[in-house]
Design a protein around this motif. Structure first.
Motif, PDB file in Angstrom:
ATOM      1  N   ALA A  49       0.852  -1.185   0.000  1.00  0.00           N
ATOM      2  CA  ALA A  49       0.000   0.000   0.000  1.00  0.00           C
ATOM      3  C   ALA A  49       0.886   1.232   0.000  1.00  0.00           C
ATOM      4  CB  ALA A  49      -0.929   0.011   1.212  1.00  0.00           C
ATOM      5  N   VAL A  50       0.272   2.377  -0.256  1.00  0.00           N
ATOM      6  CA  VAL A  50       0.991   3.657  -0.264  1.00  0.00           C
ATOM      7  C   VAL A  50       0.182   4.653   0.549  1.00  0.00           C
ATOM      8  CG1 VAL A  50       2.014   5.495  -1.660  1.00  0.00           C
ATOM      9  CG2 VAL A  50       1.848   3.170  -2.594  1.00  0.00           C
ATOM     10  N   VAL A  51       0.884   5.409   1.398  1.00  0.00           N
ATOM     11  CA  VAL A  51       0.222   6.457   2.171  1.00  0.00           C
ATOM     12  C   VAL A  51       1.062   7.725   2.070  1.00  0.00           C
ATOM     13  CG1 VAL A  51       1.332   5.784   4.340  1.00  0.00           C
ATOM     14  CG2 VAL A  51      -0.833   7.046   4.397  1.00  0.00           C
ATOM     15  N   THR A  52       0.394   8.864   1.999  1.00  0.00           N
ATOM     16  CA  THR A  52       1.087  10.136   1.803  1.00  0.00           C
ATOM     17  C   THR A  52       0.699  11.100   2.922  1.00  0.00           C
ATOM     18  OG1 THR A  52       0.927   9.764  -0.583  1.00  0.00           O
ATOM     19  CG2 THR A  52       1.608  11.946   0.128  1.00  0.00           C
ATOM     20  N   PRO A  53       1.399  11.050   4.057  1.00  0.00           N
ATOM     21  CA  PRO A  53       1.071  11.946   5.176  1.00  0.00           C
ATOM     22  C   PRO A  53       1.452  13.389   4.874  1.00  0.00           C
ATOM     23  CG  PRO A  53       3.053  10.701   5.659  1.00  0.00           C
ATOM     24  CD  PRO A  53       2.525  10.158   4.363  1.00  0.00           C
ATOM     25  N   GLU A  54       0.780  14.308   5.566  1.00  0.00           N
ATOM     26  CA  GLU A  54       1.012  15.726   5.331  1.00  0.00           C
ATOM     27  C   GLU A  54       1.541  16.459   6.552  1.00  0.00           C
ATOM     28  OE1 GLU A  54      -2.363  17.610   3.605  1.00  0.00           O
ATOM     29  OE2 GLU A  54      -2.639  16.078   2.058  1.00  0.00           O
ATOM     30  N   SER A  55       1.783  15.744   7.638  1.00  0.00           N
ATOM     31  CA  SER A  55       2.282  16.382   8.853  1.00  0.00           C
ATOM     32  C   SER A  55       3.006  15.344   9.694  1.00  0.00           C
ATOM     33  CB  SER A  55       1.128  16.978   9.669  1.00  0.00           C
ATOM     34  OG  SER A  55       0.307  15.940  10.179  1.00  0.00           O
ATOM     35  N   ALA A  56       3.759  15.836  10.675  1.00  0.00           N
ATOM     36  CA  ALA A  56       4.450  14.925  11.593  1.00  0.00           C
ATOM     37  C   ALA A  56       3.442  14.069  12.352  1.00  0.00           C
ATOM     38  CB  ALA A  56       5.312  15.728  12.563  1.00  0.00           C
ATOM     39  N   GLU A  57       2.316  14.667  12.737  1.00  0.00           N
ATOM     40  CA  GLU A  57       1.303  13.925  13.475  1.00  0.00           C
ATOM     41  C   GLU A  57       0.730  12.791  12.626  1.00  0.00           C
ATOM     42  OE1 GLU A  57       2.144  17.684  15.209  1.00  0.00           O
ATOM     43  OE2 GLU A  57       1.446  17.226  13.176  1.00  0.00           O
ATOM     44  N   GLU A  58       0.560  13.055  11.336  1.00  0.00           N
ATOM     45  CA  GLU A  58       0.057  12.001  10.451  1.00  0.00           C
ATOM     46  C   GLU A  58       1.100  10.903  10.263  1.00  0.00           C
ATOM     47  OE1 GLU A  58      -1.593  13.353   6.791  1.00  0.00           O
ATOM     48  OE2 GLU A  58      -3.160  14.550   7.751  1.00  0.00           O
ATOM     49  N   VAL A  59       2.362  11.252  10.250  1.00  0.00           N
ATOM     50  CA  VAL A  59       3.410  10.232  10.154  1.00  0.00           C
ATOM     51  C   VAL A  59       3.360   9.330  11.379  1.00  0.00           C
ATOM     52  CG1 VAL A  59       5.896   9.792  10.089  1.00  0.00           C
ATOM     53  CG2 VAL A  59       4.920  11.616   8.687  1.00  0.00           C
ATOM     54  N   LEU A  98       6.589  10.980   1.243  1.00  0.00           N
ATOM     55  CA  LEU A  98       6.647  12.246   1.981  1.00  0.00           C
ATOM     56  C   LEU A  98       6.510  13.464   1.059  1.00  0.00           C
ATOM     57  CD1 LEU A  98       9.556  11.267   4.377  1.00  0.00           C
ATOM     58  CD2 LEU A  98       7.110  11.241   4.861  1.00  0.00           C
ATOM     59  N   ALA A  99       5.943  13.254  -0.114  1.00  0.00           N
ATOM     60  CA  ALA A  99       5.878  14.303  -1.127  1.00  0.00           C
ATOM     61  C   ALA A  99       5.123  15.542  -0.667  1.00  0.00           C
ATOM     62  CB  ALA A  99       5.230  13.746  -2.405  1.00  0.00           C
ATOM     63  N   ARG A 100       4.212  15.394   0.299  1.00  0.00           N
ATOM     64  CA  ARG A 100       3.420  16.547   0.762  1.00  0.00           C
ATOM     65  C   ARG A 100       3.949  17.138   2.056  1.00  0.00           C
ATOM     66  NH1 ARG A 100      -2.458  13.699  -0.270  1.00  0.00           N
ATOM     67  NH2 ARG A 100      -2.248  13.469  -2.537  1.00  0.00           N
ATOM     68  N   LEU A 101       5.069  16.604   2.536  1.00  0.00           N
ATOM     69  CA  LEU A 101       5.659  17.129   3.770  1.00  0.00           C
ATOM     70  C   LEU A 101       6.851  17.995   3.399  1.00  0.00           C
ATOM     71  CD1 LEU A 101       5.236  16.900   6.857  1.00  0.00           C
ATOM     72  CD2 LEU A 101       6.939  15.074   6.843  1.00  0.00           C
ATOM     73  N   LEU A 116      11.522  20.364   6.238  1.00  0.00           N
ATOM     74  CA  LEU A 116      10.594  19.260   6.413  1.00  0.00           C
ATOM     75  C   LEU A 116      11.040  18.051   5.595  1.00  0.00           C
ATOM     76  CD1 LEU A 116       7.091  21.013   6.506  1.00  0.00           C
ATOM     77  CD2 LEU A 116       8.654  20.454   8.385  1.00  0.00           C
ATOM     78  N   GLY A 117      10.620  16.861   6.042  1.00  0.00           N
ATOM     79  CA  GLY A 117      11.224  15.618   5.573  1.00  0.00           C
ATOM     80  C   GLY A 117      11.077  15.294   4.107  1.00  0.00           C
ATOM     81  N   GLY A 118      10.089  15.835   3.414  1.00  0.00           N
ATOM     82  CA  GLY A 118       9.931  15.556   1.997  1.00  0.00           C
ATOM     83  C   GLY A 118      10.449  16.654   1.086  1.00  0.00           C
ATOM     84  N   GLY A 203      13.921   4.984  10.887  1.00  0.00           N
ATOM     85  CA  GLY A 203      12.676   5.681  11.150  1.00  0.00           C
ATOM     86  C   GLY A 203      12.327   6.594   9.999  1.00  0.00           C
ATOM     87  N   ILE A 204      11.318   7.411  10.211  1.00  0.00           N
ATOM     88  CA  ILE A 204      10.869   8.349   9.186  1.00  0.00           C
ATOM     89  C   ILE A 204      11.233   9.760   9.632  1.00  0.00           C
ATOM     90  CG2 ILE A 204       8.889   9.260   7.919  1.00  0.00           C
ATOM     91  CD1 ILE A 204       7.559   6.566   8.231  1.00  0.00           C
ATOM     92  N   ILE A 205      12.053  10.421   8.854  1.00  0.00           N
ATOM     93  CA  ILE A 205      12.508  11.775   9.162  1.00  0.00           C
ATOM     94  C   ILE A 205      11.403  12.759   8.788  1.00  0.00           C
ATOM     95  CG2 ILE A 205      14.245  13.539   8.710  1.00  0.00           C
ATOM     96  CD1 ILE A 205      15.396  11.068  10.088  1.00  0.00           C
ATOM     97  N   VAL A 206      10.894  13.479   9.774  1.00  0.00           N
ATOM     98  CA  VAL A 206       9.858  14.472   9.476  1.00  0.00           C
ATOM     99  C   VAL A 206      10.440  15.874   9.347  1.00  0.00           C
ATOM    100  CG1 VAL A 206       8.019  13.096  10.491  1.00  0.00           C
ATOM    101  CG2 VAL A 206       9.247  14.739  11.905  1.00  0.00           C
TER     102      VAL A 206
END
Length: 457
Positions: A49-59, A98-101, A116-118, A203-206
Motif C-alpha cells: 500500500a501507499v500512504v502520503t502523510p502531510e504532517s508529523a502527526e500524520e506520520v 513524503l511528497a506533501r511534507l 521538512l522531511g519531503g 525511522g521516518i525523518i519528518v
C-alpha cells in the motif's frame, strides 16, 4: 511486527483502512499506479500500500497503524534510490511517501535551516538565496534533502566543505514504536550517529536542521567540446585535478545524447565531452585556475560568477523522471592508464553518461563527532548512467554501465558512495567500518525490522 500467522493480508488491509481512511491506497485503487511511481521510472515498485502523510502527526499515526497491522514500511521522498528498495521486496511493505511534507524555514543569524522531511533541494535554495546563503546540495534540485544528506551527499562544494551529511545538526524522527523524537549530538546521540549514514533504516525523518553556506554567488559553469576531443580534454583534466586546490570541485563527462526536441540544439543528437564544476575563489583566481583547460578552446564556456542557487543547473541533470540504471566505483587515483581507460570506455554508445567526479579533499576526511558516514574514501568517483526506456532494455543498459566501471578495476578502492548506489550492488562498502555498530543500533531502535530502506544495514 506481529508474529501472528492467522491474520491474512486482507485483514491487515482492513485494519489499515480503518485506521487511516482515504489516505491509504492499495493495489487496485484508482490512484495506486500514480502514487507508487518513483523518480527512476525504470523501477517497478509494487508496495502492499501507499500512504502520503502531510504532517508529523500524520506520520506518527501511519507508523502506529502499520505496526499494529503487522506490516513493514519504507519512507520515500522522491524515489531516486528506488532500485535498492524495490529489490528487497515490498509485498508486505507500506510505502510512506513524503511528497506533501515540504517546507523550509531559514534562520539567517545562525546560518541554518529547518527542512521538512519531503523537501527538495530546490525548496532550500529558494528559501536561502534571499539571505545570501546556500547549501551543500547535489547536482539535481529535485532530490530530497533528507535522503541525500543522510546518505552522505556529494556536491560541487565537497572538496572544500565535505559531505552534505556533516551539515546535519539534528533530526525529528518517528521511530518504530511510533514516538516522535529529536536526535542530535545532545539528545539520543546514538540514534543521531546512526541516521547520519543509516538514513531510512531507523525511522521516518519528518524534519532536519542543516547548516547553510555563506555564498550568495559562486564562480561556476561548464566547458564543452565535441566528443572527438575526449582524449585531449581527459588528459588535461586529470593533470589539472591532480594539483587543483580544495576550493575546486569538478566533473569530467562524456554524454551520448539522443536527438530529442527537448534538448537544446548544441546537445541534441550529439556526443560531447564536458568539464563542469565550481571554483570557490575570486574571479581573478578562478580565471587563472581554468587557464589550462580553456587553452583547449572549448566550443562552449559558461564559467562565470553566477547566483549560488543557479549552481544546481550547471550539471544539466535530467529535469524529469528518467528510466536508467547506474554503476559506480571509488578510485584511489587517476594515473595515465586510468585516463586511457576512461577515454576507451566512454565511447560505448550504450552509455548515456560516462563520468569521473573529483572528490578527495574534505570529502575524504572523516569528521570528529561525525555520524556513521562522514567521508568517502577515494579521490575520484567513476560513474555511469545508461538509459532503459523499456524493461527489455535493462539488461543491455546494465551491461554497458557495468563494463564502464569495470574498466577501472586496477585503481578501485574498497569504498562506495551511498548516494550513487543502484540496485544489485553490495551496500556494505558504503558503510565501511561503521556497519557492525549500525546493526547494533538497528537492533536497539528497530528490533522487529519495521523499517525497510534503500540502503539496509
Amino acid at each position: 511486527m506481529s508474529s501472528s500467522t492467522d491474520i491474512t493480508l486482507g485483514q491487515r488491509a482492513e485494519r489499515l483502512r480503518d485506521a487511516l481512511g482515504a489516505r491509504i491506497v492499495f493495489a487496485g485503487d484508482p490512484d495506486y499506479d500514480a502514487v507508487r511511481m518513483p523518480w527512476n521510472v525504470a523501477v517497478d515498485q509494487r508496495p502492499f500500500a501507499v500512504v502520503t502523510p502531510e504532517s508529523a502527526e500524520e506520520v506518527v499515526a501511519v507508523v502506529r497503524a502499520v505496526t499494529a497491522a503487522g506490516l513493514r514500511m519504507a519512507p520515500q521522498s522522491t524515489g531516486h534510490a528506488a532500485p535498492g528498495l524495490a529489490e528487497a521486496g515490498l509485498s508486505d511493505t507500506v510505502l510512506v511517501r513524503l511528497a506533501r511534507l515540504r517546507g523550509v524555514t531559514v534562520q539567517p543569524e545562525s546560518r541554518t535551516a529547518i527542512v521538512l522531511g519531503g523537501s527538495h533541494w530546490n525548496d532550500v535554495l529558494a528559501a536561502a538565496a534571499p539571505h545570501g546563503l546556500t547549501a551543500l546540495h547535489g547536482s539535481a534540485g529535485d532530490v530530497s534533502v533528507a535522503g541525500y544528506s543522510l546518505s552522505g551527499g556529494v556536491s560541487f562544494y565537497s572538496r572544500a566543505h565535505g559531505l552534505g551529511v556533516n551539515a546535519v545538526r539534528a533530526v525529528q524522527i518517528v521511530t518504530a514504536d511510533g514516538a516522535l523524537i529529536r536526535a542530535s549530538a545532545d539528545e539520543n546521540a546514538d540514534l543521531f550517529w546512526a541516521v547520519r549514514g543509516g538514513s531510512g533504516a531507523f525511522g521516518i525523518i519528518v524534519s532536519l536542521e542543516i547548516d547553510l553556506l555563506p555564498y550568495a554567488d559562486v564562480f561556476a559553469g561548464m566547458l564543452l567540446w565535441d566528443a572527438s576531443f575526449t582524449a585531449a580534454v581527459s588528459r588535461a583534466w586529470a593533470t589539472w585535478t591532480a594539483s587543483a586546490p580544495e576550493s575546486v570541485t569538478s566533473t569530467l563527462r562524456v554524454l551520448h545524447l539522443p536527438p530529442l526536441p527537448e534538448l537544446p540544439p548544441f546537445l541534441s543528437g550529439r556526443s560531447v565531452v564536458v568539464v563542469d564544476g565550481a571554483v570557490l575563489e575570486s574571479d581573478e583566481r578562478a580565471t587563472e585556475l581554468l587557464h589550462s583547460l580553456r587553452e583547449l578552446r572549448p566550443e562552449i564556456d559558461t564559467f562565470s560568477r553566477i547566483p549560488a542557487d543557479a549552481l544546481v543547473h550547471v550539471h544539466m541533470d535530467p529535469p524529469q523522471p528518467t528510466p536508467a540504471v547506474t554503476r559506480h566505483r571509488m578510485l584511489r587515483a587517476l594515473p595515465e592508464d586510468a585516463v586511457a581507460a576512461f577515454v576507451a570506455a566512454s565511447k560505448d554508445p550504450g552509455l548515456f553518461i560516462a563520468e569521473l567526479r573529483h572528490v578527495g579533499g574534505a570529502a575524504a576526511r572523516p569528521v570528529p563527532g561525525g555520524g556513521a558516514v562522514s567521508a568517502v574514501a577515494g579521490e575520484y568517483i567513476a560513474h555511469s548512467v545508461a538509459a532503459a526506456p523499456v524493461p527489455e532494455a535493462i539488461p543491455g543498459a546494465l551491461a554497458a554501465a557495468t563494463a564502464y566501471v569495470d574498466a577501472f578495476e586496477p585503481w578501485t578502492g574498497d569504498a562506495l558512495a551511498l548516494t550513487f548506489l543502484d540496485g544489485g550492488m553490495d551496500r556494505a562498502p558504503g558503510f565501511g567500518a561503521s556497519l557492525d555498530r549500525l546493526r547494533e543500533q538497528k537492533a536497539q531502535w528497530d528490533p522487529r525490522n519495521v523499517f525497510a530502506a534503500a540502503n539496509p544495514v
